[in-house]
Design a protein around this motif. Structure first.
Motif, short mmCIF file in Angstrom:
data_model
loop_
_atom_site.label_atom_id
_atom_site.label_comp_id
_atom_site.label_asym_id
_atom_site.label_seq_id
_atom_site.Cartn_x
_atom_site.Cartn_y
_atom_site.Cartn_z
N GLN A 87 0.84 -1.19 0.00
CA GLN A 87 0.00 0.00 0.00
C GLN A 87 0.88 1.24 0.00
OE1 GLN A 87 -2.51 -0.65 3.47
NE2 GLN A 87 -4.01 -1.77 2.24
N TYR B 130 0.66 5.33 1.04
CA TYR B 130 -0.07 6.32 1.82
C TYR B 130 0.59 7.69 1.65
CZ TYR B 130 -2.37 2.54 4.47
OH TYR B 130 -3.12 1.45 4.84
N GLN C 11 0.90 11.28 3.96
CA GLN C 11 0.67 11.84 5.28
C GLN C 11 1.05 13.32 5.27
OE1 GLN C 11 3.05 10.19 8.49
NE2 GLN C 11 1.50 10.71 10.02
N PRO D 296 -1.77 9.02 8.18
CA PRO D 296 -1.62 8.65 6.77
C PRO D 296 -2.97 8.36 6.12
CG PRO D 296 -0.08 7.42 8.16
CD PRO D 296 -1.05 8.10 9.07
N LEU E 285 4.33 13.52 3.04
CA LEU E 285 5.20 12.37 3.26
C LEU E 285 4.56 11.16 2.61
CD1 LEU E 285 7.68 11.15 4.78
CD2 LEU E 285 6.13 10.72 6.69
N LEU F 148 4.49 7.25 2.01
CA LEU F 148 4.90 6.05 2.73
C LEU F 148 4.46 4.81 1.97
CD1 LEU F 148 3.59 7.28 6.18
CD2 LEU F 148 5.99 6.84 5.71
N PHE G 168 5.98 -0.11 7.60
CA PHE G 168 6.09 1.15 6.86
C PHE G 168 7.55 1.50 6.61
CE2 PHE G 168 1.92 3.16 6.55
CZ PHE G 168 1.16 2.33 7.34
N GLY G 169 7.80 2.08 5.42
CA GLY G 169 9.10 2.65 5.15
C GLY G 169 9.25 3.97 5.88
N THR G 170 10.45 4.55 5.78
CA THR G 170 10.69 5.84 6.44
C THR G 170 10.11 6.99 5.64
OG1 THR G 170 12.85 5.92 5.39
CG2 THR G 170 12.76 5.12 7.67
N ARG H 184 9.79 12.55 1.74
CA ARG H 184 9.16 13.84 2.05
C ARG H 184 9.24 14.73 0.82
NH1 ARG H 184 7.37 15.29 6.78
NH2 ARG H 184 8.52 13.63 7.81
#
Lengths: 111, 115
Positions: free
Chosen positions: A33, A35, A37, A43, A86, A88, A101-103, A106
């Motif tokens: 997935q 997302y 945020q 998110p 951001l 994700l 989740f990845g970091t 941004r």
């Protein structure tokens, strides 16, 4: 342990430019997935991809799931300031409830 | 609205105090997740509930962290004897059904600051 990497970490572009962000892993995913945020918010789901090689489009956003289901990309065409946030990725593997989740990437789109 | 609601939005506590964070999921949603998000990072999984059953708590950092969902709706995340490293945003998410290919609906989080 699954290693998940998102790149680039930061991206600042002008309105109207195109961009691609990446999500890569050493593991095979059963689904993934994406997302977005925004500051001070949770998110929001953009898309779910399940099949290797799958491509999904959401207006100016194009999501691709790698053939081997180890990576994914998000391409934004003609970025707008409203795309700032951001991004994700959150893959899952079979037999687990967890989303890892990845970091994140941004993104800042300048008017 | 009908989204996931978290309270309080902001919580400041002194080191050593206990805190309780509340999550009201979307009505009827079976699955509920708690995440911890440090500054500049993605959310990290803490625990998962299917109705009232806590099926996975492998992400809880220590035995100071405790979560419950006694009636299968509202959930509370409790942190005992808080420490500075507990400072983070705590996110709650719910999904309508079980299974991994489900949309997660997130609340806006509780920002916890430990002084």
């Amino acid at each position: 342990t699954q290693l998940l990497e998102q790149s680039p970490q930061f991206l600042s572009i002008q309105e109207g430019e195109n961009l691609t962000v990446y999500c890569n892993s050493s593991s095979v995913f059963s689904s993934l997935q994406w997302y977005r945020q925004e500051p001070g918010e949770g998110p929001v789901l953009l898309v779910t991809v399940v099949t290797g090689g799958e491509v999904k489009k959401l207006k100016r956003l194009t999501f691709q799931f790698g053939d081997a289901r180890k990576d994914s990309s998000l391409h934004i065409t003609a970025a707008q300031p409203g795309d700032t946030g951001l991004y994700l990725c959150a893959p899952t593997t079979s037999g687990t409830y967890k989303y890892i989740f990845g970091t994140g990437t941004r993104l800042k789109v300048l008017a | 609205g009908a989204g996931v609601s978290q309270s309080p939005r902001y919580k400041v506590a002194k080191r050593g105090q206990d805190v309780a964070l509340r999550c009201d999921p979307i009505s009827g949603h079976v699955s509920l997740f708690w995440y911890q998000q440090a500054l500049g990072q993605g959310p990290e999984f803490l625990t998962y509930f299917q109705n009232e059953a806590q099926l996975d708590k492998s992400g809880l950092p220590s035995d100071r962290f405790f979560a419950e969902r006694p009636e299968g709706s509202v959930s509370t995340l409790k942190i005992q004897r808080t420490q500075q490293e507990d400072s983070a945003v705590y996110l709650c998410a719910s999904s309508p059904r079980t299974g991994v290919v489900q949309p997660q609906h997130f609340g806006d989080g509780t920002r916890l600051s430990i002084l």
